[in-house]
Each structure stands twice: as structure tokens, then as C-alpha cells.
Design a protein around this motif. Sequence first.
Motif, mmCIF file in Angstrom:
data_model
loop_
_atom_site.group_PDB
_atom_site.id
_atom_site.type_symbol
_atom_site.label_atom_id
_atom_site.label_comp_id
_atom_site.label_asym_id
_atom_site.label_seq_id
_atom_site.Cartn_x
_atom_site.Cartn_y
_atom_site.Cartn_z
ATOM 1 N N GLY A 84 0.824 -0.916 -0.131
ATOM 2 C CA GLY A 84 0.051 -0.007 -0.143
ATOM 3 C C GLY A 84 0.865 1.257 0.098
ATOM 4 O O GLY A 84 2.042 1.316 0.493
ATOM 5 N N ILE A 85 0.345 2.292 -0.637
ATOM 6 C CA ILE A 85 0.977 3.710 -0.569
ATOM 7 C C ILE A 85 0.049 4.773 -0.264
ATOM 8 O O ILE A 85 -1.078 4.866 -0.983
ATOM 9 N N SER B 175 -4.246 4.660 -2.153
ATOM 10 C CA SER B 175 -5.656 4.971 -1.397
ATOM 11 C C SER B 175 -5.530 5.854 -0.276
ATOM 12 O O SER B 175 -4.438 5.816 0.253
ATOM 13 N N HIS B 176 -6.691 6.463 -0.070
ATOM 14 C CA HIS B 176 -6.749 7.487 1.097
ATOM 15 C C HIS B 176 -7.383 6.622 2.270
ATOM 16 O O HIS B 176 -7.318 7.043 3.331
ATOM 17 N N ASN B 177 -7.936 5.519 1.805
ATOM 18 C CA ASN B 177 -8.838 4.797 2.728
ATOM 19 C C ASN B 177 -7.844 4.041 3.606
ATOM 20 O O ASN B 177 -7.404 2.786 3.273
ATOM 21 N N GLN B 178 -7.769 4.402 4.921
ATOM 22 C CA GLN B 178 -6.723 3.534 5.607
ATOM 23 C C GLN B 178 -7.446 2.303 6.045
ATOM 24 O O GLN B 178 -6.620 1.322 6.159
ATOM 25 N N ALA B 179 -8.499 2.144 6.198
ATOM 26 C CA ALA B 179 -9.055 0.830 6.695
ATOM 27 C C ALA B 179 -8.755 0.009 5.606
ATOM 28 O O ALA B 179 -8.685 -1.501 5.575
ATOM 29 N N LEU B 180 -9.020 0.458 4.526
ATOM 30 C CA LEU B 180 -8.869 -0.509 3.101
ATOM 31 C C LEU B 180 -7.299 -0.926 3.033
ATOM 32 O O LEU B 180 -7.112 -2.190 2.807
ATOM 33 N N LEU B 181 -6.571 -0.044 3.106
ATOM 34 C CA LEU B 181 -4.993 -0.455 3.101
ATOM 35 C C LEU B 181 -4.639 -1.590 4.126
ATOM 36 O O LEU B 181 -3.993 -2.556 3.966
#
Length: 212
Positions: A31-32, A179-185
Amino acid sequence: MLDVQQLTIVQNGQRLWDSVSFQVSAGQRQGISAPSGYGKTTLGRVLAQWQGATSGRITVDAKPLAKKGYCPIQLVSQHPELTFNPYRSTGDSVRDAWSPTAAWLEKLAISPAWLSRRPDELSGGELARIALLRALDPRTRFLIADEVTAQLDAHVQAQVWQVLLEEVERRELGLIVFSHNQALLDKVCSNIWYPQVEANQSGLATMPYSSQ
């Protein structure tokens, strides 16, 4: 292995990335996370050979990327409408790369009718799924997902990510998720890189290699 060495990207007079080096191994889910405007999409475009770098080297299994032909690093952009020929059907664009089966359409919740339509006749979410289908060509070795499910509802997001992660495991694809979605990352990635934090600390963002 995807190996990036001393990659510098200057665009419109702005230095977006400065001497960045990192590696992503087969099957790794990296993730980035960085704010909008930081240059993640431009980095993805350079890795996928949509545009050139200012300097640096990108290799896959120690071999430079060919200047012509299919690129083993595929980018699924957060703006899929910009990645299709507006005058051709989306199905023609997919078939330029490969010929997916009906089972593939079902996996990604793609209606066969969408493939006979031009990009402007489809929604952003529909185009996002077709762009992902196109990028999952059997020749793909590394897949860059740039906010790839941001335009989908929660149910379809879950379905698409399940298929994508199954393919990563089955084919040992290297996956890079912007992604900006921390939960997804946290859920889909084994490693997460925060280049802005690292750059603020040291003045140089360099993602360390991890084989996880």
C-alpha cells in the motif's frame, strides 16, 4: 520482482519524486498512502510506462521494460474515463489486450452489454470494473490499483476486492494499492508506505524492501 532504483520525476517544473528506490516482490501487497496532489498517480503512470521518468531505472526480474509491446506492470487509474478511446467500444479496448471469458465478467459484476458501449455511455463505476478487467490480462505481473474501487458502492467494492486478492494469490501478482482509505489499506495490504511522513523526517522518501 519489480525493482525501482533512483527514480526521479519532475513534472511542470515540480519535483514530485526524488531518487526513490523500492522493490515489490511477486505476490506482495504493497500500500502507498499520501495526500491528494502528492504524485501517486504520476508515479503509477511512470511505472506502467504511460509516461517517462526524469531519471532512474525500472526493471522486472532484472530486465528493463521493453519500450514496445505489453507492459507487465498495469495501472488501473482512478479516472478510468481517461484511459479508454472515446470512439471505440469498451469491449474493443479490452480485446486489444486479451479475451476474457463470461465467467470473468460475472466475477467483476460486469454486464456483457457494457462492452458494446462507448465510455461516455457508462458510469464511472462501470468503467472502473472494465478497466480492471482489461488490466488482468494473463501477461500482467504487477498491478497498480489507484483508488480503483472508490466509485463503487460498498457491496461491489467488497466483491471486486475479493476477486482481485484471489487473483493476487493464485497468480502471485505483485499488487500496489494507492488509496486514502486507511481501513482498506490495513485490510488488503501486507505493507503500507507513507512517503510524506518519511520525506518530512529525512528529506527523501525511500520505500524499504519487504518480502512479506
